[in-house]
Design a protein around this motif. Sequence first.
Motif, mmCIF file in Angstrom:
data_model
loop_
_atom_site.group_PDB
_atom_site.id
_atom_site.type_symbol
_atom_site.label_atom_id
_atom_site.label_comp_id
_atom_site.label_asym_id
_atom_site.label_seq_id
_atom_site.Cartn_x
_atom_site.Cartn_y
_atom_site.Cartn_z
ATOM 1 N N HIS A 267 37.989 27.682 37.518
ATOM 2 C CA HIS A 267 38.984 27.999 37.916
ATOM 3 C C HIS A 267 39.804 29.680 37.952
ATOM 4 C CE1 HIS A 267 40.780 24.533 38.527
ATOM 5 N NE2 HIS A 267 40.831 23.392 37.798
ATOM 6 N N VAL A 268 39.352 30.295 38.440
ATOM 7 C CA VAL A 268 39.143 31.964 38.501
ATOM 8 C C VAL A 268 40.762 32.223 38.253
ATOM 9 C CG1 VAL A 268 38.382 34.243 39.071
ATOM 10 C CG2 VAL A 268 37.385 32.061 39.663
ATOM 11 N N HIS A 269 41.471 33.213 37.765
ATOM 12 C CA HIS A 269 42.944 32.560 37.417
ATOM 13 C C HIS A 269 42.826 34.058 37.738
ATOM 14 C CE1 HIS A 269 43.690 28.445 36.114
ATOM 15 N NE2 HIS A 269 43.530 28.774 35.133
ATOM 16 N N GLN A 270 42.585 35.694 37.748
ATOM 17 C CA GLN A 270 42.082 36.653 37.493
ATOM 18 C C GLN A 270 41.272 37.466 37.532
ATOM 19 O OE1 GLN A 270 45.715 38.382 35.317
ATOM 20 N NE2 GLN A 270 44.176 39.783 34.541
ATOM 21 N N ILE A 271 41.103 38.487 38.186
ATOM 22 C CA ILE A 271 39.486 39.109 38.199
ATOM 23 C C ILE A 271 40.117 40.345 37.801
ATOM 24 C CG2 ILE A 271 38.254 37.456 39.191
ATOM 25 C CD1 ILE A 271 38.816 39.635 42.078
ATOM 26 N N PRO A 272 39.081 40.853 36.925
ATOM 27 C CA PRO A 272 39.436 42.667 36.563
ATOM 28 C C PRO A 272 40.286 42.948 38.021
ATOM 29 C CG PRO A 272 37.617 42.283 36.179
ATOM 30 C CD PRO A 272 37.594 40.921 36.792
ATOM 31 N N ARG A 273 41.267 44.366 37.474
ATOM 32 C CA ARG A 273 41.722 45.224 38.448
ATOM 33 C C ARG A 273 41.005 46.380 38.498
ATOM 34 N NH1 ARG A 273 46.232 41.961 36.639
ATOM 35 N NH2 ARG A 273 46.940 43.959 34.859
ATOM 36 N N LEU A 274 40.585 46.968 39.923
ATOM 37 C CA LEU A 274 40.481 48.852 39.167
ATOM 38 C C LEU A 274 41.006 49.392 40.736
ATOM 39 C CD1 LEU A 274 36.232 47.012 40.027
ATOM 40 C CD2 LEU A 274 37.122 47.992 37.416
ATOM 41 N N ASN A 275 41.577 50.084 40.032
ATOM 42 C CA ASN A 275 42.642 51.141 40.669
ATOM 43 C C ASN A 275 43.404 50.753 41.803
ATOM 44 O OD1 ASN A 275 40.368 53.529 39.579
ATOM 45 N ND2 ASN A 275 39.027 52.947 40.792
ATOM 46 N N SER A 276 44.013 49.055 41.465
ATOM 47 C CA SER A 276 44.330 48.957 42.215
ATOM 48 C C SER A 276 45.485 48.306 40.936
ATOM 49 C CB SER A 276 44.195 48.120 43.066
ATOM 50 O OG SER A 276 43.631 47.496 42.893
ATOM 51 N N LEU A 277 46.694 47.804 41.877
ATOM 52 C CA LEU A 277 47.937 47.152 41.228
ATOM 53 C C LEU A 277 47.832 45.801 41.077
ATOM 54 C CD1 LEU A 277 50.965 49.655 42.472
ATOM 55 C CD2 LEU A 277 50.233 49.533 40.505
ATOM 56 N N ILE A 278 47.847 45.369 42.282
ATOM 57 C CA ILE A 278 46.853 44.116 42.126
ATOM 58 C C ILE A 278 44.912 43.143 41.999
ATOM 59 C CG2 ILE A 278 49.601 43.078 42.568
ATOM 60 C CD1 ILE A 278 47.931 42.545 45.538
ATOM 61 N N CYS A 279 45.098 42.060 41.222
ATOM 62 C CA CYS A 279 43.861 41.832 41.551
ATOM 63 C C CYS A 279 43.238 41.207 42.678
ATOM 64 C CB CYS A 279 43.339 41.143 40.224
ATOM 65 S SG CYS A 279 44.305 39.226 40.841
ATOM 66 N N ASP A 280 41.263 41.984 43.188
ATOM 67 C CA ASP A 280 41.322 41.403 44.623
ATOM 68 C C ASP A 280 41.689 39.370 44.967
ATOM 69 O OD1 ASP A 280 40.331 41.307 46.768
ATOM 70 O OD2 ASP A 280 38.765 41.012 45.848
ATOM 71 N N VAL A 281 41.780 39.306 46.274
ATOM 72 C CA VAL A 281 41.928 37.496 45.366
ATOM 73 C C VAL A 281 40.288 37.281 46.669
ATOM 74 C CG1 VAL A 281 43.030 36.106 47.540
ATOM 75 C CG2 VAL A 281 44.306 37.682 46.647
ATOM 76 N N SER A 282 39.676 36.767 45.752
ATOM 77 C CA SER A 282 38.583 36.223 46.070
ATOM 78 C C SER A 282 38.555 34.929 47.504
ATOM 79 C CB SER A 282 37.889 35.297 45.220
ATOM 80 O OG SER A 282 36.086 34.783 45.447
ATOM 81 N N ASP A 283 37.332 34.856 48.320
ATOM 82 C CA ASP A 283 37.584 34.143 49.677
ATOM 83 C C ASP A 283 36.933 32.930 48.450
ATOM 84 O OD1 ASP A 283 35.034 35.161 48.514
ATOM 85 O OD2 ASP A 283 34.626 34.690 51.233
ATOM 86 N N THR A 284 36.250 32.835 47.926
ATOM 87 C CA THR A 284 35.659 31.361 47.414
ATOM 88 C C THR A 284 36.979 30.486 46.306
ATOM 89 O OG1 THR A 284 33.585 32.142 47.819
ATOM 90 C CG2 THR A 284 34.268 30.241 46.561
ATOM 91 N N LYS A 285 37.706 30.310 46.443
ATOM 92 C CA LYS A 285 38.537 29.645 45.877
ATOM 93 C C LYS A 285 38.120 29.054 44.803
ATOM 94 C CE LYS A 285 42.694 31.409 48.339
ATOM 95 N NZ LYS A 285 41.546 32.207 49.049
ATOM 96 N N ASP A 286 37.734 27.805 45.790
ATOM 97 C CA ASP A 286 36.912 25.998 44.565
ATOM 98 C C ASP A 286 36.155 26.202 44.649
ATOM 99 O OD1 ASP A 286 37.037 26.562 47.596
ATOM 100 O OD2 ASP A 286 37.075 24.495 48.223
ATOM 101 N N LEU A 287 35.454 26.238 43.202
ATOM 102 C CA LEU A 287 33.964 26.642 42.720
ATOM 103 C C LEU A 287 34.443 24.904 41.939
ATOM 104 C CD1 LEU A 287 34.530 30.055 42.017
ATOM 105 C CD2 LEU A 287 32.944 29.289 43.602
#
Length: 342
Positions: A267-287
């Motif tokens: 479960h990827v709950h959060q990934i690093p935020r680079l120059n943005s207010l919210i973190c990027d949403v990955s297209d692959t959610k089920d790993l």
Amino acid sequence: LVFTEEDKYGLYSNLLYKYFLAEGVVCGHDLFVASAKEHPDNILKELPAPLLDDTYRKELGEEATAVKSEDFQDSMKIAWRYQNLPKMEASPTTSTKFGHYYDISKTMSPELFQSIKWHSFYLPEELSLQPKMKTCSMNSAYARLLQSIQRIIYQEGFDGSDPQKKQKNILRIGIQSLGSMLWGDDICCSDTPEDTHSLTKFLYALRGLLRKSLSACIITVPAHLIQNKAIMERVTNLSDMVVGLESFIGSERETNPLYKDYHGLVHVHQIPRLNSLICDVSDTKDLAFRLKRKLFTIERLHLPPDLSDTVSRASKQDLAESAKLLSSGCGAMAIGKKHLDF
């Protein structure tokens, strides 16, 4: 700051922890290993051995032949009209090689350790050296650990504000089972712990150190034992990346034919935020992850073709509900639609 939620028995999270340290050894980085459970010397002795390019290709070749045989068996089960559909890639990464690969059936050779510098922090030894230590409203074990990390960063030249005289290097910090009873913290014992803010204060100070130094840190935490959700939310906000491992050991999914090829979910709950207010949403959610004979792999979770014969009606309903949740996530990109779902 990479925050890893341990699986119930700590088997697979410990592997990720060792992979992080092993990558540091291969890349020639300095290491700082902290633990209250296992001695850092023993942790370093059990790091997996790196695979050379030829060995890695051989391993992948063996796996590819196994996958081809599985595909042939699956093609006998799939209806003819579905056979021409494009096959989904199992690996979420691109084809280009990134990082190194490791053989978990072998340990790293001592010669590799001679080229790097490593530091250890074993809590029982630290307590015996300094039995009493006054701190301002923070757990004494966390205060000692923070003091030790700070000392290494300043003494070894990793401070970003002070230019390094020697060749640039990176300090990799690995902290095992933080927040457990062994660290003298009580957040895993009750819903209303006496010391609710010690872990938060430690992470806040640690993140400040990481921000102004050439260092990266991985922390494993027994999150399944922490009952207070507010603590987990604060910890998540103070981390750059939050990954949770859910093992199938002892659960109903262990015998469920849907997950027969896997040993757990990632479960990827959060990934690093680079120059943005919210973190990027990955297209692959089920790993999902699987532990093979020599390799630990993380893949996209895809379903076997023979659902009708093996899977019960209840499992199918659960699967349909989870698919709906994945497809209509809050703020997720709506693929094939002209609008965003909020």
